[in-house]
Design a protein around this motif. Structure first.
Motif: not given
Length: 128
Positions: A103-128
């Motif tokens: 699911l992480e891969e799918i949503w990262l690809e779909k939203l690409q939350p980097f740079g101007e599109r988002g706040y994520n700095k890398d593909h590691k989005i798991r928190q717990v």
């Protein structure tokens, strides 16, 4: 009709709490002013969403850009949304961590939350 109300003991309530399934999945924190998103995932969605909301409200969120824009626009400008929950199955090979990774891969690809599109700095989005 007769209604019977049964009260659970403290130990029964504790057991119920410990046995409660916590949903795993992917969430976003969306800035409605500029459309930027912070994408996250967790084996405990409720806990991660609460922690993110709390750290933003009290000025301690690790993501500096998100924290800065939260202060600029106010909490009213942000939506906390669960995007997808892992669907558990009875398959003996089912692995919740693997399903969450997919699911992480799918949503990262779909939203690409980097740079101007988002706040994520890398593909590691798991928190717990």
């Amino acid at each position: 009709p007769v209604y019977v109300i049964t009260m659970k003991t403290k130990s029964e309530l504790k057991r119920d709490y410990k046995e409660r399934k916590t949903p795993a999945g992917v969430f976003q924190i969306k800035n409605t002013v500029n459309g930027k998103v912070f994408l996250g995932s967790s084996l405990n969605l409720d806990g991660s969403l609460n922690r993110n909301r709390f750290t933003l409200q009290y000025g301690g969120h690790k993501n500096e850009t998100l924290m800065k824009e939260w202060k600029e626009h106010g909490q009213e400008a942000f939506l906390f949304e669960i995007l997808e929950v892992v669907k558990e199955t009875d398959d003996p090979n089912f692995n919740i961590r693997d399903e969450l990774a997919l699911l992480e891969e799918i949503w990262l690809e779909k939203l690409q939350p980097f740079g101007e599109r988002g706040y994520n700095k890398d593909h590691k989005i798991r928190q717990v």
